[in-house]
Design a protein around this motif. Structure first.
Motif, PDB file in Angstrom:
ATOM      1  N   SER A  71       0.842  -1.188   0.000  1.00 47.94           N
ATOM      2  CA  SER A  71       0.000   0.000   0.000  1.00 47.94           C
ATOM      3  C   SER A  71       0.880   1.242   0.000  1.00 47.94           C
ATOM      4  N   PHE A  73      -0.510   4.532   0.280  1.00 44.40           N
ATOM      5  CA  PHE A  73      -1.098   5.613   1.054  1.00 44.40           C
ATOM      6  C   PHE A  73      -1.451   5.233   2.486  1.00 44.40           C
ATOM      7  N   LEU A  74      -1.259   3.975   2.848  1.00 39.37           N
ATOM      8  CA  LEU A  74      -1.549   3.531   4.203  1.00 39.37           C
ATOM      9  C   LEU A  74      -0.263   3.220   4.952  1.00 39.37           C
ATOM     10  N   TYR A  79      -4.396   6.666   7.036  1.00 36.99           N
ATOM     11  CA  TYR A  79      -4.088   7.481   5.865  1.00 36.99           C
ATOM     12  C   TYR A  79      -3.332   8.756   6.255  1.00 36.99           C
ATOM     13  N   GLY A  82       0.141   7.748   6.602  1.00 38.71           N
ATOM     14  CA  GLY A  82       0.631   7.472   5.263  1.00 38.71           C
ATOM     15  C   GLY A  82       0.974   8.736   4.508  1.00 38.71           C
TER      16      GLY A  82
END
Length: 224
Positions: A71, A73-74, A79, A82
């Motif tokens: 991932s 954006f995590l 988030y 991220g």
């Protein structure tokens, strides 16, 4: 907010200018880095090796992206974390990008009089002053311009290969590679006055290419 960085970098002759903090007298440091090993990055052997690493790493990145293994954006199911991680990695990617420009300028035998920090498109950024290389030849200018994106592509490829052989590091190397790829893609866009535009201008040997191109388009739209 400006006084802290100015005091901290006073030994380097830092000056706050609007939203920029300029570090003067940076040329001796860049010269030292070039002589201490930076010169090997401009050999033919390293150029071939770097190209192979960049291609292999990009293949691994695309493979991981399509599989959805990592991932971007995590971070820790958040988030917000991220986004902060990507912002920090982006600053690091910019620093490597600008260092590539600086070392290429020294390779051309020119000076790097200043570097610094600024807010660019609302994002904390780093820059180096490579304008002295415009006094060199066309080939030197092209190499200096290309050195920034090339540095990012090679480092991104290296990060992906590390993540391939060290799975525990894969989540971080994937994010880091993403930051480098995004930086290279943004800078190589020829429609913005960044590396891609200057590469095209030097390759075609047409000064003020953007202004002349826009004038040509406007004239055609007006049917003149």
């Amino acid at each position: 907010r400006r006084r802290g960085p100015v005091r901290f970098f006073r030994g380097l002759g830092a000056v706050a200018r609007g939203r920029r903090v300029v570090l003067a007298s940076i040329d001796p440091l860049v010269g030292f880095l070039y002589k201490a090993g930076g010169r090997i990055f401009f050999t033919r052997f390293f150029a071939v090796l770097g190209a192979l690493v960049a291609i292999a790493g990009l293949s691994v990145f695309v493979w991981n992206w399509l599989r959805g293994d990592q991932s971007v954006f995590l971070t820790g199911d958040s988030y917000v974390k991220g986004a902060l991680v990507l912002l920090g990695l982006n600053v690091g990617a910019l620093a490597c990008h600008e260092l590539g420009h600086a070392l290429a300028t020294k390779h051309a035998g020119r000076r790097v009089p200043a570097a610094g920090f600024l807010i660019y498109f609302g994002i904390p950024s780093i820059f180096v002053d490579t304008t002295d290389v415009w006094m060199a030849g066309r080939r030197a200018r092209i190499v200096t311009t290309a050195a920034g994106p090339a540095t990012g592509l090679i480092l991104a490829g290296t990060a992906q290969l590390v993540g391939l052989f060290v799975p525990e590091a894969a989540p971080w190397t994937f994010k880091l590679a993403f930051a480098w790829y995004l930086n290279a893609l943004f800078n190589l866009n020829p429609f913005i006055a960044l590396d891609g535009y200057y590469l095209l201008m030097d390759w075609l040997e047409v000064p003020n290419l953007r202004a002349r191109g826009l004038a040509w388009v406007v004239a055609r739209l007006r049917r003149r």
